[in-house]
Motif scaffolding. Structure first.
Motif, short mmCIF file in Angstrom:
data_model
loop_
_atom_site.label_atom_id
_atom_site.label_comp_id
_atom_site.label_asym_id
_atom_site.label_seq_id
_atom_site.Cartn_x
_atom_site.Cartn_y
_atom_site.Cartn_z
N GLU A 21 0.83 -1.21 0.00
CA GLU A 21 0.00 0.00 0.00
C GLU A 21 0.86 1.26 0.00
N ASN A 22 1.92 1.24 0.81
CA ASN A 22 2.84 2.39 0.84
C ASN A 22 3.53 2.58 -0.51
N ALA A 23 3.92 1.47 -1.12
CA ALA A 23 4.60 1.55 -2.42
C ALA A 23 3.68 2.13 -3.49
N GLN A 24 2.41 1.78 -3.42
CA GLN A 24 1.45 2.31 -4.39
C GLN A 24 1.28 3.82 -4.22
N GLU A 25 1.22 4.28 -2.98
CA GLU A 25 1.12 5.72 -2.73
C GLU A 25 2.38 6.45 -3.23
N ALA A 26 3.52 5.84 -2.98
CA ALA A 26 4.77 6.43 -3.45
C ALA A 26 4.82 6.45 -4.97
N GLN A 27 4.28 5.40 -5.58
CA GLN A 27 4.27 5.32 -7.03
C GLN A 27 3.48 6.47 -7.64
N ALA A 28 2.39 6.85 -7.00
CA ALA A 28 1.58 7.95 -7.50
C ALA A 28 2.38 9.26 -7.51
N VAL A 29 3.27 9.41 -6.52
CA VAL A 29 4.13 10.60 -6.48
C VAL A 29 5.20 10.51 -7.56
N MET A 30 5.81 9.33 -7.70
CA MET A 30 6.88 9.14 -8.68
C MET A 30 6.40 9.34 -10.11
N ALA A 31 5.11 9.11 -10.34
CA ALA A 31 4.57 9.22 -11.70
C ALA A 31 4.75 10.63 -12.26
N LYS A 36 14.98 13.44 -15.50
CA LYS A 36 16.14 14.08 -14.88
C LYS A 36 16.12 13.88 -13.37
N LYS A 37 14.95 14.01 -12.75
CA LYS A 37 14.87 13.83 -11.29
C LYS A 37 15.13 12.38 -10.90
N LEU A 38 14.59 11.45 -11.67
CA LEU A 38 14.84 10.03 -11.41
C LEU A 38 16.32 9.72 -11.54
N ASP A 39 16.96 10.31 -12.54
CA ASP A 39 18.39 10.07 -12.76
C ASP A 39 19.23 10.56 -11.58
N LEU A 132 18.29 -0.02 -9.03
CA LEU A 132 18.62 1.07 -9.94
C LEU A 132 17.75 1.07 -11.19
N ILE A 133 17.48 -0.10 -11.76
CA ILE A 133 16.65 -0.10 -12.97
C ILE A 133 15.19 0.20 -12.65
N ALA A 134 14.76 -0.12 -11.42
CA ALA A 134 13.38 0.21 -11.01
C ALA A 134 13.23 1.72 -10.86
N ILE A 135 14.16 2.36 -10.15
CA ILE A 135 14.07 3.81 -9.96
C ILE A 135 14.22 4.53 -11.30
N LYS A 136 15.17 4.08 -12.11
CA LYS A 136 15.40 4.70 -13.43
C LYS A 136 14.12 4.73 -14.25
N SER A 137 13.31 3.68 -14.15
CA SER A 137 12.08 3.59 -14.94
C SER A 137 10.85 4.09 -14.18
N GLU A 165 16.16 8.28 -0.54
CA GLU A 165 15.18 9.20 0.06
C GLU A 165 15.81 10.58 0.32
N ASP A 166 17.09 10.60 0.66
CA ASP A 166 17.79 11.89 0.80
C ASP A 166 17.83 12.64 -0.53
N ALA A 167 17.84 11.88 -1.63
CA ALA A 167 17.89 12.50 -2.97
C ALA A 167 16.50 12.80 -3.53
N GLY A 168 15.45 12.45 -2.78
CA GLY A 168 14.11 12.82 -3.22
C GLY A 168 13.16 11.68 -3.53
N LEU A 169 13.58 10.45 -3.32
CA LEU A 169 12.67 9.32 -3.56
C LEU A 169 11.59 9.32 -2.48
N PRO A 170 10.32 9.18 -2.87
CA PRO A 170 9.25 9.15 -1.87
C PRO A 170 9.41 7.97 -0.91
N GLN A 171 9.10 8.18 0.35
CA GLN A 171 9.19 7.12 1.34
C GLN A 171 8.24 5.98 0.96
N GLY A 172 8.74 4.76 0.99
CA GLY A 172 7.93 3.60 0.63
C GLY A 172 8.14 3.13 -0.79
#
Length: 495
Positions: A21-31, A36-39, A132-137, A165-172
């Motif tokens: 559930e947390n990952a899904q909420e984080a995914q909505a933010v990552m979308a 450039k931010k993902l990189d 790394l490939i998950a965050i990249k995509s 998370e320090d670089a901006g990845l949403p928690q979860g």
């Protein structure tokens, strides 16, 4: 009555639900994140992992008792440094390709929440790579650590989670099961938030993955052969095979499992193997060692995996030299009950002699189909026609030419994408035979701009009076007539 009993299955299931559930909420933010931010997050995460590459290599060997830490250190650096360099400049999300001439565009869209199962044989490098490939995509990812590598995988993930998370990845968005049970892992895979499952070398969980109904990327061990053909550079071929099969004491999934040799060069091949540290076992010696490979129920004996050749020889009472690098057993037939016909995560090879490349071709197919993984095959040859026939006919995900299987398949000595999850081929399982990259973790949305009007196709105009257009597809009037017929039929159906 003991009221203090802790049910780890229930704890693991509940934890899996919360993580999903947390990952899904984080995914909505990552979308909403740009490439450039993902990189930026990828670079920070990789750098943190690279700092601890040696420490984690030693920790993984101590915990799992698999392989050599020196080789795992190389794999960890490959994942955190070489892979990262290859990811730079790659477009995975947003508009990834535009064809101005045809007025087409591709949009990369993340799959969503990923579940990753990593092997105990390469716990750190595979975890770094999948992260790394998950965050990249642009995907969230949840790991279910292998029970034999829980501490090591938890350690590397703690390091990367903090950095990401320090670089901006949403928690979860990056997480892992801390109470690891089969029930919890199954709950993760079945959860409605899960979009895709990456199973890297954990065959015991493969059926459960398929039962989830989700897409599954599977990278199994396979039973890859190497063929040394009469035109090969024999000395180099033997050096390549030994370097590959002894790397990390044979636990790499793509390592050669068998060598198939052209009969006319067999004597020279054998001399090269012996000169470079290999020992050819007698039938009796091979039988003693073979009995140690598997338990009576047919399952692999994990305690042998990743052990050096000298220890294996000692346990099987084989009088090999103390500095032996590789044990070889000459075989004639491939069968399900022959331990030398199967994959072996240790520095042991089966050795087949065939009259010519056509017979060798059939032998390689037999070996590949024994375990039906269709992983990889190597051919050492300088005959373009033979190489082409092997590439066309083999049921594998990748054919490697004149290179060590381990290093070629992972993209170190070839230009294949640098990867630790290697999809199986047509005879295997999973949705891809690729070296899995961020591109496999997105789907492509197609965008097509209108370039011609219905009127230009002759519909609704007098017969034969086709309006010319600068946007006609290649093929001119013939293509236009096909389009006109199809559209007329479609319009007639609407009426």
């Amino acid at each position: 009555m003991n009221l203090n009993i802790i049910d780890n299955d229930l704890l693991s299931i509940q934890e899996a639900r919360i993580l999903a559930e947390n990952a899904q909420e984080a995914q909505a933010v990552m979308a909403s994140f740009s490439q450039k931010k993902l990189d930026t997050i990828v670079e920070a995460t990789a750098a943190a992992a690279a700092v601890h590459a040696e420490e984690l290599a030693k920790m993984s060997v101590e915990e799992t008792d698999y392989g050599r830490w020196e080789d795992k250190f190389i794999k960890n650096r490959f994942a955190s440094e070489y892979l990262t360099a290859n990811l730079r400049g790659m477009k995975c999300v947003g508009i990834v390709d535009v064809d101005e001439e045809k007025k087409l565009a591709d949009v990369g869209v993340p799959m969503g929440v990923l579940v990753s199962l990593c092997p105990a044989t390469s716990p750190v490098s595979t975890t770094i790579y999948n992260t790394l490939i998950a965050i990249k995509s642009g995907n969230s990812i949840i790991f279910s650590p292998h029970p034999r590598a829980v501490k090591t995988i938890g350690k590397v993930l703690d390091i990367m989670i903090q950095a990401a998370e320090d670089a901006g990845l949403p928690q979860g968005a990056l997480s892992y099961l801390q109470t690891v049970t089969k029930s919890g892992t199954i709950e993760l895979m079945n959860h409605c938030s899960t979009a895709l499952i990456i199973n890297t070398g954990v065959p015991d969980m493969l059926d459960y993955a398929y039962q989830s109904g989700k897409p599954v990327i599977y990278g199994g061990a396979g039973n890859g052969p190497a063929f040394i053909e009469r035109t090969a550079d024999i000395h180099q071929a033997v050096l390549d095979i030994i370097a590959s099969k002894t790397f990390d004491n044979g636990v790499a999934s793509a390592a050669e499992q068998s060598v198939v040799v052209d009969k006319c060069i067999e004597a020279e091949v054998r001399r090269e193997f012996v000169a470079n540290g290999a020992y050819f076992m007698t039938d009796e010696e091979a039988a003693r060692l073979g009995k140690l490979f598997y338990f009576k129920d047919g399952s692999l004996n994990p305690e042998l995996s990743g052990k050096c050749a000298a220890d294996l020889a000692k346990w099987a009472d084989i009088p090999a030299p103390q500095d032996v690098k590789l044990l070889i057993s000459e075989q004639k037939y491939v069968s399900e009950d022959n331990p030398y016909s199967k994959g072996k995560l240790l520095p042991v090879l089966s050795y087949f002699i065939e009259d010519d490349w056509m017979n060798a071709c059939e032998k390689c197919i037999e070996l590949l189909l024994t375990e039906r993984q269709g992983h990889s095959l190597v051919i050492h040859s300088n005959d373009p026609e033979v190489i082409e026939q092997f590439a066309i006919k083999k049921p594998v995900g990748r054919v490697l030419v004149n290179t060590p299987a381990v290093f070629g398949s992972m993209g170190a000595t070839t230009n294949l994408f640098p990867a630790f999850t290697l999809g199986s081929g047509s005879a295997g399982q999973g949705i891809t035979s690729d070296n899995v990259s961020p591109k496999n973790l997105t789907y492509t949305r197609k965008v097509g701009y209108g370039v011609r009007r219905i009127g230009e196709l002759g519909i609704g105009t007098p017969a034969g009076s086709v309006t010319k257009s600068n946007s006609l597809p290649e093929g001119g009037t013939a293509n236009l007539q096909v389009l006109q017929k199809l559209l007329e039929e479609a319009l007639a159906n609407i009426k």
